[in-house]
Enzyme design. Structure first.
Site, PDB file in Angstrom:
ATOM      1  N   ASN A  69      -1.416  -0.117   7.377  1.00  0.00           N
ATOM      2  CA  ASN A  69      -0.943  -1.479   7.659  1.00  0.00           C
ATOM      3  C   ASN A  69      -0.120  -2.085   6.529  1.00  0.00           C
ATOM      4  O   ASN A  69      -0.018  -3.291   6.380  1.00  0.00           O
ATOM      5  CB  ASN A  69      -2.108  -2.375   8.093  1.00  0.00           C
ATOM      6  CG  ASN A  69      -3.198  -2.455   7.054  1.00  0.00           C
ATOM      7  OD1 ASN A  69      -3.003  -2.013   5.931  1.00  0.00           O
ATOM      8  ND2 ASN A  69      -4.331  -3.025   7.415  1.00  0.00           N
ATOM      9  N   ARG A 126       2.501 -25.175   1.908  1.00  0.00           N
ATOM     10  CA  ARG A 126       2.629 -23.736   2.149  1.00  0.00           C
ATOM     11  C   ARG A 126       1.653 -22.991   1.252  1.00  0.00           C
ATOM     12  O   ARG A 126       2.043 -22.496   0.202  1.00  0.00           O
ATOM     13  CB  ARG A 126       4.054 -23.268   1.831  1.00  0.00           C
ATOM     14  CG  ARG A 126       5.109 -23.899   2.693  1.00  0.00           C
ATOM     15  CD  ARG A 126       5.333 -23.085   3.959  1.00  0.00           C
ATOM     16  NE  ARG A 126       6.454 -23.621   4.696  1.00  0.00           N
ATOM     17  CZ  ARG A 126       6.317 -24.504   5.670  1.00  0.00           C
ATOM     18  NH1 ARG A 126       5.124 -24.949   6.017  1.00  0.00           N
ATOM     19  NH2 ARG A 126       7.374 -24.940   6.300  1.00  0.00           N
ATOM     20  N   PHE A 143     -14.788   4.030   7.021  1.00  0.00           N
ATOM     21  CA  PHE A 143     -13.431   4.342   6.572  1.00  0.00           C
ATOM     22  C   PHE A 143     -13.250   4.158   5.063  1.00  0.00           C
ATOM     23  O   PHE A 143     -12.159   4.358   4.525  1.00  0.00           O
ATOM     24  CB  PHE A 143     -12.405   3.485   7.322  1.00  0.00           C
ATOM     25  CG  PHE A 143     -12.680   1.990   7.254  1.00  0.00           C
ATOM     26  CD1 PHE A 143     -12.264   1.240   6.176  1.00  0.00           C
ATOM     27  CD2 PHE A 143     -13.382   1.361   8.280  1.00  0.00           C
ATOM     28  CE1 PHE A 143     -12.514  -0.115   6.105  1.00  0.00           C
ATOM     29  CE2 PHE A 143     -13.648  -0.003   8.223  1.00  0.00           C
ATOM     30  CZ  PHE A 143     -13.208  -0.742   7.122  1.00  0.00           C
ATOM     31  N   LYS A 154       0.834  -1.201   0.000  1.00  0.00           N
ATOM     32  CA  LYS A 154       0.000   0.000   0.000  1.00  0.00           C
ATOM     33  C   LYS A 154       0.871   1.254   0.000  1.00  0.00           C
ATOM     34  O   LYS A 154       2.095   1.182   0.222  1.00  0.00           O
ATOM     35  CB  LYS A 154      -0.910  -0.027   1.218  1.00  0.00           C
ATOM     36  CG  LYS A 154      -1.884  -1.208   1.226  1.00  0.00           C
ATOM     37  CD  LYS A 154      -2.776  -1.130   2.445  1.00  0.00           C
ATOM     38  CE  LYS A 154      -3.685  -2.339   2.530  1.00  0.00           C
ATOM     39  NZ  LYS A 154      -4.577  -2.258   3.719  1.00  0.00           N
ATOM     40  N   ARG A 204       2.707  -7.407   8.948  1.00  0.00           N
ATOM     41  CA  ARG A 204       2.076  -6.300   9.669  1.00  0.00           C
ATOM     42  C   ARG A 204       2.635  -6.172  11.089  1.00  0.00           C
ATOM     43  O   ARG A 204       2.765  -5.074  11.610  1.00  0.00           O
ATOM     44  CB  ARG A 204       0.557  -6.480   9.691  1.00  0.00           C
ATOM     45  CG  ARG A 204      -0.068  -6.182   8.342  1.00  0.00           C
ATOM     46  CD  ARG A 204      -1.566  -6.362   8.369  1.00  0.00           C
ATOM     47  NE  ARG A 204      -2.173  -5.963   7.114  1.00  0.00           N
ATOM     48  CZ  ARG A 204      -3.460  -6.114   6.840  1.00  0.00           C
ATOM     49  NH1 ARG A 204      -4.265  -6.664   7.725  1.00  0.00           N
ATOM     50  NH2 ARG A 204      -3.941  -5.710   5.681  1.00  0.00           N
TER      51      ARG A 204
HETATM   52  P1  TYD Z   1     -10.312  -5.477   5.893  1.00  0.00           P
HETATM   53  O1  TYD Z   1     -10.614  -6.132   4.575  1.00  0.00           O
HETATM   54  O2  TYD Z   1     -11.304  -5.584   6.998  1.00  0.00           O
HETATM   55  O3  TYD Z   1      -8.912  -5.940   6.466  1.00  0.00           O
HETATM   56  P2  TYD Z   1      -7.676  -6.719   5.833  1.00  0.00           P
HETATM   57  O4  TYD Z   1      -6.853  -5.703   5.086  1.00  0.00           O
HETATM   58  O5  TYD Z   1      -6.955  -7.237   7.021  1.00  0.00           O
HETATM   59  O6  TYD Z   1      -8.219  -7.804   4.952  1.00  0.00           O
HETATM   60  O7  TYD Z   1     -10.085  -3.924   5.644  1.00  0.00           O
HETATM   61  C1  TYD Z   1      -9.388  -3.488   4.497  1.00  0.00           C
HETATM   62  C2  TYD Z   1      -8.545  -2.319   4.886  1.00  0.00           C
HETATM   63  O8  TYD Z   1      -9.359  -1.263   5.365  1.00  0.00           O
HETATM   64  C3  TYD Z   1      -7.575  -2.591   6.025  1.00  0.00           C
HETATM   65  O9  TYD Z   1      -6.387  -3.221   5.567  1.00  0.00           O
HETATM   66  C4  TYD Z   1      -7.307  -1.208   6.537  1.00  0.00           C
HETATM   67  C5  TYD Z   1      -8.622  -0.497   6.296  1.00  0.00           C
HETATM   68  N1  TYD Z   1      -9.390  -0.388   7.549  1.00  0.00           N
HETATM   69  C6  TYD Z   1      -9.400   0.833   8.213  1.00  0.00           C
HETATM   70  O10 TYD Z   1      -8.776   1.808   7.743  1.00  0.00           O
HETATM   71  N2  TYD Z   1     -10.103   0.932   9.384  1.00  0.00           N
HETATM   72  C7  TYD Z   1     -10.779  -0.108   9.911  1.00  0.00           C
HETATM   73  O11 TYD Z   1     -11.413   0.033  10.987  1.00  0.00           O
HETATM   74  C8  TYD Z   1     -10.760  -1.371   9.215  1.00  0.00           C
HETATM   75  C9  TYD Z   1     -11.488  -2.571   9.776  1.00  0.00           C
HETATM   76  C10 TYD Z   1     -10.051  -1.461   8.044  1.00  0.00           C
END
Ligand code: TYD
Length: 148
Positions: A111, A81, A59, A11, A101
């Site tokens: 993240n 794997r 968000f 990202k 992460r």
């Molecule tokens: P999600 O698909 O729930 O998580 P992941 O990336 O672990 O599969 O969410 C997508 C992205 O959205 C996540 O990487 C970061 C962002 N996000 C936020 O900014 N705030 C939040 O509260 C959540 C749940 C996600």
């Protein structure tokens, strides 16, 4: 032999922090084969499709606002794997040290990278971010020239 592909996107925060190399290295060091790579500014439309299942989240708007990123797709041929695995632990979990992460991410909205959460979604995401001709048809036979 299992033959599974996943899609990893580094990202904008990961790109800006210079983590493209270290993150790709983790996959290469583990033995995953990189079959497609691109540095791109995806734009809002593509990000809205990628995160379509999160469209109702508060968000979402910030998540899909356009910014540079470097997505890439990897492939694995190792049965024990799976390519779609805990490299990028899902957001509700606190990623422990040793995961990408856990080692690099600052907070949930920063993240560092995305990883497909299922084989089915990996297929969709690869098709969204790459054209078929951009993805190498990798076989172990093709890699042998390195050792000749
Ligand atoms: P999600 O698909 O729930 O998580 P992941 O990336 O672990 O599969 O969410 C997508 C992205 O959205 C996540 O990487 C970061 C962002 N996000 C936020 O900014 N705030 C939040 O509260 C959540 C749940 C996600």
């Amino acid at each position: 032999m299992a033959d599974e592909q996943t899609f990893i996107a580094i990202k904008p925060d990961g790109v800006q922090r210079g983590l493209v190399g270290p993150i790709i290295s983790r996959f290469e060091n583990r033995g995953f084969k990189l079959v497609a790579l691109k540095l791109t500014s995806p734009g809002q439309e593509l990000l809205e499709k990628h995160y379509a299942d999160l469209a109702t989240k508060p968000f979402f708007k910030g998540l899909v606002s356009s910014a540079p990123s470097a997505p890439w797709s990897g492939r694995v041929r190792t049965p024990s794997r799976p390519a779609v695995s805990s490299w990028v632990l899902p957001t509700p979990l606190t990623p422990p040290p040793g995961t990408i992460r856990g080692d690099y991410a600052i907070e949930v909205g920063r993240n560092v990278c995305h990883g497909s959460d299922s084989v089915e979604n990996a297929k969709k995401e690869i098709a969204l971010w790459f054209t078929p001709s951009e993805v190498l048809k990798w076989t172990s036979a093709q890699a042998k020239w390195v050792y000749e």
